[in-house]
Design a protein around this motif. Structure first.
Motif, PDB file in Angstrom:
ATOM      1  N   VAL A 169      25.053   4.320  29.956  1.00 46.44           N
ATOM      2  CA  VAL A 169      25.966   3.348  30.006  1.00 46.44           C
ATOM      3  C   VAL A 169      25.399   2.416  30.835  1.00 46.44           C
ATOM      4  O   VAL A 169      25.408   2.628  32.086  1.00 46.44           O
ATOM      5  N   LYS A 175      26.956  -0.693  27.528  1.00 47.66           N
ATOM      6  CA  LYS A 175      26.900  -0.246  26.536  1.00 47.66           C
ATOM      7  C   LYS A 175      26.032   1.013  26.684  1.00 47.66           C
ATOM      8  O   LYS A 175      25.136   1.014  27.597  1.00 47.66           O
ATOM      9  N   GLN A 219      27.403  -6.828  29.084  1.00 44.69           N
ATOM     10  CA  GLN A 219      28.575  -5.932  28.345  1.00 44.69           C
ATOM     11  C   GLN A 219      27.963  -4.581  28.707  1.00 44.69           C
ATOM     12  O   GLN A 219      26.521  -4.384  28.773  1.00 44.69           O
ATOM     13  N   ASP A 277      28.447 -12.246  22.242  1.00 40.60           N
ATOM     14  CA  ASP A 277      27.213 -11.344  22.393  1.00 40.60           C
ATOM     15  C   ASP A 277      25.712 -11.911  22.473  1.00 40.60           C
ATOM     16  O   ASP A 277      24.966 -11.856  23.259  1.00 40.60           O
ATOM     17  N   ARG A 308      25.127  -1.843  31.889  1.00 41.18           N
ATOM     18  CA  ARG A 308      25.396  -3.484  31.712  1.00 41.18           C
ATOM     19  C   ARG A 308      24.105  -4.224  31.113  1.00 41.18           C
ATOM     20  O   ARG A 308      22.942  -4.095  31.827  1.00 41.18           O
TER      21      ARG A 308
END
Lengths: 422, 354, 326
Positions: A384, A374, A372, A352, A386
């Motif tokens: 949501v 999220k 990611q 991460d 990226r």
């Protein structure tokens, strides 16, 4: 009686000082507390004050000279006083204390010399090693033909390599580790095994130690919305395929885009595109990006030169080619030196966020995490998206907090609005 | 059996043949004289062993063979090669080491070959070729053919194990071999009686249950007659023969040896020269009316011209190409066995950068 | 695939080649009525008759020369020496006749012949019967020197040797005659001049041939147990050397040990060392070591004999040296 003027520790961490300017001429009368000279410390330019009263009989060093704390820089005494003995003794004294050889360095050398190299069992079977082998007996480096060739391929100077073979012969295992050339690694039942340092490992250790030790590093992290980069990337790669140029090499990765954005951001933030050079800072006008590549027994940073002037595709192709050459150990020295700023990406390992170690003399490195999906708040709603976290390690000697933050803000803006880049 | 008497009345074919034998001997004589001259001029190198004085042996023996018979010889074999029909050009060029020589310039004086004439070499190791002759005889018998295998060697070879071993096997297996010992009385400088316990060489054949004869090697007719008998024995059903042909070398062992040296007297050489096989045969032909002095002179002139031609041919011929150095160490192909040909060590230059 | 002894594999090769080509014959001491001193020619006299299976007197120089002579006019003789020690008596024929004929006749006369027999030391046979002469013959241009290690190679190489147009020195391992292995039936040809990787590995190349192949394989097993990976290359042919395979292996492993039965001075391994250092110098990480027989005539006493011979232990030691572990 004359009094020595010594370089003083003008900051808690100061080990040496550069005399910037004498404020008193030779022969001038001085009083205690008067300013004798300006001294640049590790933090600032400070005043060196007189500790005695009289005449400044001697300026022992010239402006611009850097000397360690405790070394004589001048003499205060009575006019006409003979201070030759004082200067002579001092010179002898300082000659006798040349940056004291660090005991640890000596110990390290000895340890290497007496490490026979392989398993403990093999070491036990080895005749007691004599004095540390001299790799350069008669000025000639003894190395096996293969070791010689590999060293040439990798740009390793054999003069700096400790040979573990007979009479100090440098053999392949002295250049690299790995099962291919290191026999006897399968040592079940042993509490431990010892493997001598390969040269590349030694170099990494030395340079990273240099970095994490003396380099005052601080870290800045930001999270970047990559939604639009992702869209742009898909569009780019699709158009490449439609154009018939759908080779692997033409595909653009997230990292390629990060590299491009970094390069362009650096053009706007030249204070982050710089080298620390001990007594000066070199700010680069050109942008040469070092790209960290993991290889079999370490890592190496091939350099994309003039990355700011290259197209995304050019960067994509070049990075692949350099990475391949790196893994094949075919990089030439000019291909992995001369970078001005580094990028290290562990996104493919689903990391991460991490902090990278600065690659001196560069002043900054960008550690790139994975992209990611999220939940994030967008205009008050949860969406949501990226996202990608980047952390910049900054050499505080070169880059200040605000400088680094400014660079990151530009980078973030570019990645969140990739059209600005193109 | 042919004799001079029958020859006198003979048809012209026999007369022609006899004159041809005279010409052959004279050719060998003139060729060897020229070879000696070329050697002293430095045109021939290495060892060079001349056949002068022994011409009747090679000419007489080989006159009795068929073209498909086989011959091996020692290193004193210029005469045998010429008598077998190798051209003076091919032989002289070989002595000169030229590409046009019968062994491509790679054999030299001691290794003359012409496989097409069954002439399987001059051989340089005394006695070493005698087992080869037995082997050739073995192959003839193995294939149930009726050729003969003929071997020429000097009397010094008979004390070599190879002689004994080969003749023993030829005796056991009844091989179609004719072993011709040219007894010129000296192995280099060692007289026969200093080297051989039994003076009579032909007697050794008794050990091998082998036919034998002692022949006067200066008398061509006697040589031919003895050889004719041996050939008859050797053709099927096969049986070997040892011929001891007594002759004399009128010159030194090799070019570095004077004509008589320390091991024989000038008088001895002169005495033998009186029985020069060429003069003896010429006299006989003259006596039989088959040739006259003018005819002999004409023949000599013709032979001299042929030798001069050979000399000039040899001189003008090219040296072998440098690449010839690497040729014929191994067979050019191994296709029969599917062998992967590769640069064998022999085919590589001797030094890395050569 | 049938399992045969090395001896029977050779016998099979002889039988097949004699049946295939009427020009092939076998000659030597005790090859016929006695059925072969080592029984390699068992049954051949009965099958092919006395013209093609020829007993000779004890006369090595003589029958070697007979073989060469027969080959000069086109037969394909197989000359058996009861052992290669006795072939010393015949060496003039092998070196001066067989090896030279093609060259000095400028290609007119070839000598397609196989000289064969057992070579190397057996057990307690003493100085005159325990010798390895491959280097001596391999020194001679014009000869090929073949030394099979396994029954399959013995058959395949002997068949190739018989069909070869050049004189072949074919050395059999006296201690190998009873060893067993799978042998392909019928037309099984192993090319001359091609080495065989008997075991793959990547840290050291063990070059060996004939009897030393099994020693090298044993050493490789022992090394494996210690975590060292050895490649075992059976040269199979000493001349010509398969340099392609040799160089390829050294380029992978960077270390070479040569295992040879003969004496060290100017031995076959010395040639290999020369080729390797010239051919792949830059691949070497250590000097090439040779494990050879001791530089002495072979003693009779069995402990002394053992000390004089190569062994897996000596090979292991040499491997550790080139790996800088000793």
């Amino acid at each position: 009686m004359a009094t020595k003027v010594l370089m003083e520790a003008l900051s808690p961490t100061m080990e040496e000082g550069r005399l910037v300017e004498w404020k008193k001429a030779e022969g001038a009368a001085v009083k205690v507390g008067e300013i004798l000279a300006e001294v640049e410390t590790d933090k600032a330019v400070m005043d060196l004050q007189a500790r005695a009263e009289g005449v400044l009989l001697k300026q022992a060093i010239t402006p611009g000279t850097t000397v360690p704390v405790g070394q004589l820089v001048g003499v205060i005494g009575s006019a006409g006083e003979d201070i030759a003995g004082l200067l002579g003794a001092s010179a002898a004294g300082s000659a006798g204390v040349p940056a004291p050889p660090p005991a640890s360095a000596q110990a390290r050398t000895a340890a290497v010399a007496t490490t026979p190299g392989a398993t403990a069992a093999a070491a036990a079977a080895t005749p007691a090693p004599g004095p540390a082998p001299t790799p350069t007996a008669g000025g000639r480096v003894k190395a096996s033909p293969l070791a010689r060739r590999m060293a040439a391929d990798r740009g390793v100077d054999l003069a700096g390599v400790q040979g573990s073979g007979p009479e100090g012969r440098i053999v392949v295992r002295d250049l690299s580790t790995g099962a291919r050339v290191t026999p006897g690694l399968r040592a079940e039942g042993e509490a431990f095994i010892e493997v001598p340092l390969s040269q590349i490992r030694k170099t990494i250790a030395k340079r990273l130690t240099q970095s994490i030790g003396p380099v005052p590093t601080f870290y800045l992290t930001t999270e970047i919305d990559m939604e639009r980069v992702a869209e742009a990337r898909e569009a780019l790669n699709q158009s490449a395929q439609r154009g018939g140029a759908g080779e692997e090499a033409a595909k653009v990765s997230f990292n390629d885009i990060v590299l491009k954005a970094t390069a362009m951001a650096l053009r706007q933030h030249a204070r982050c595109n710089a080298w620390w050079q001990d007594d000066r800072i070199r700010y680069w006008n050109e942008v040469h990006l070092s790209v960290a590549v993991a290889i079999e027994d370490g890592l190496i940073t091939p350099v994309v030169r003039h990355a700011d002037q290259k197209t995304l595709r050019e960067i994509a192709v070049e990075v692949r080619s350099l990475a391949t050459r790196a893994r094949e150990r075919r990089l030439t020295p000019d291909q992995y030196t001369g970078g001005t700023f580094s990028v290290s990406n562990l996104g493919m390992f689903e990391i991460d966020q991490f902090t990278a170690v600065i690659n001196p003399p560069e002043a900054g490195i960008l550690a790139v995490g994975s992209v990611q999906a999220k939940p994030v708040a967008v205009e008050g709603r949860v969406e949501v998206r990226r996202r990608m976290r980047v952390t910049m390690s900054c050499d505080h000697r070169v880059i200040d907090g605000a400088t680094g933050a400014g660079f990151l803000r530009t980078l973030k803006g570019m990645l969140e609005n990739p059209l600005a880049m193109l | 059996m042919a004799t001079a008497k029958t020859a006198r009345k003979a048809d012209t074919r026999l007369a022609e043949r006899y004159r041809a034998l005279l010409r052959q001997m004279q050719l060998i004589r003139r060729f060897e004289e020229k070879a000696g001259e070329a050697y002293s001029l430095g045109k021939i190198g290495g060892f060079c062993h001349l056949y002068i004085g022994q011409e009747a042996v090679a000419v007489g023996c080989l006159s009795q063979l068929r073209p498909d018979d086989y011959i091996t010889a020692t290193y004193r074999e210029h005469g045998h090669a010429l008598a077998r029909g190798l051209t003076p050009r091919a032989v002289m060029a070989e002595l000169f080491g030229k590409a046009t020589g019968c062994s491509g310039g790679k054999g030299g004086s001691m290794h003359l070959f012409d496989a097409s004439r069954g002439f399987l070499g001059g051989h340089g190791i005394v006695g070493g070729h005698i087992p080869l002759t037995a082997g050739i005889g073995f192959a003839i018998k193995y294939r149930e053919q009726d050729q003969v295998s003929v071997c020429f060697f000097g009397e010094a070879a008979i004390n070599n194990g190879a002689f004994h071993e080969a003749l023993n096997m030829a005796g056991i297996w009844k091989l179609p071999c004719i072993f011709i010992c040219e007894n010129n009385r000296y192995g280099m400088g060692t007289a026969l009686d200093r080297a051989t316990a039994t003076w009579n060489i032909s007697e050794r054949a008794a050990s091998y249950d082998m036919a034998r004869e002692v022949v006067d090697g200066q008398d061509l007719l006697e040589v031919m007659a003895a050889m004719e008998r041996a050939v008859v024995r050797a053709r099927r059903p096969a049986a070997p023969t040892l011929l001891e042909i007594r002759t004399y070398r009128f010159v030194g062992h090799s070019m570095s040896d004077p004509i008589h040296g320390h091991y024989r007297t000038k008088e001895e050489v002169e005495a033998h020269r009186k029985r020069d096989p060429i003069i003896l045969w010429g006299d006989r032909l003259k006596a039989d009316g088959l040739i006259d002095d003018a005819g002999i002179e004409a023949l000599d002139a013709e032979v001299k011209a042929a030798v001069l031609d050979a000399f000039e041919f040899a001189e003008q011929s090219p040296d072998p190409e440098p690449e010839a150095l690497w040729d014929h160490v191994y067979a050019p192909t191994g296709e029969a066995s599917g062998i992967r040909r590769q640069a064998s060590p022999a085919a590589l230059p001797p030094t890395p950068d050569a | 695939m049938p399992t045969l002894t090395y001896r029977d594999a050779l016998n099979q090769a002889l039988r097949e080649e004699m049946a295939r080509d009427p020009d092939v014959f076998l000659m030597g001491e005790e090859v016929g009525v006695y059925q072969g001193a080592y029984k390699v020619s068992r049954g051949l006299l009965e099958e092919f008759g006395p013209t093609r299976v020829v007993d000779t007197p004890i006369t090595e120089l003589g029958f070697a020369g007979v073989g060469v002579g027969a080959a000069m006019v086109g037969l394909r003789p197989i000359i058996e020496f009861m052992t290669w020690n006795f072939a010393l008596l015949a060496i003039d024929q092998i070196v001066n006749s067989a090896a030279k004929m093609r060259y000095m006749s400028n290609g007119q006369v070839g000598v397609p012949i196989v000289f064969r027999g057992p070579a190397g030391a057996a057990l307690q046979l003493g100085a005159q019967h325990s010798q390895s002469f491959e280097a001596m013959y391999a020194h001679i241009p014009g000869l090929k020197v073949v030394m099979p290690a396994t029954p399959a190679d013995a058959k395949g190489l002997l068949k190739s040797a018989i069909r070869d147009d050049d004189p072949i020195v074919f050395m059999e391992g006296e201690m190998l005659y009873n060893t067993k292995g799978e042998v392909p039936d019928g037309e099984h040809l192993v090319p001359i001049g091609v080495a065989d990787i008997k075991r793959a590995g990547n840290q050291v190349s063990l070059f060996c041939y004939s009897k030393t192949v099994s020693l090298a394989l044993k050493a490789a097993e022992q090394l494996d147990a210690e975590g060292i990976s050895a490649e075992v290359i059976d040269l199979r042919t000493i001349r010509p050397l398969d340099l392609e395979t040799v160089f390829g292996s050294v380029s992978r492993t960077h270390r070479a040990v040569i295992v040879e039965e003969g004496w060290p001075f100017a031995g076959a391994g010395a040639q290999l060392v020369d080729e390797i250092q010239r051919g792949v110098f830059d691949e070497l990480d250590a000097p090439i070591l040779r494990v050879t027989g001791a530089d002495v005539p072979m003693p009779y006493n069995k402990h002394l004999e053992k000390a004089a011979k190569v062994s897996p232990e000596k090979v292991v030691l040499a491997v550790k040296r080139v790996l800088y572990l000793e």
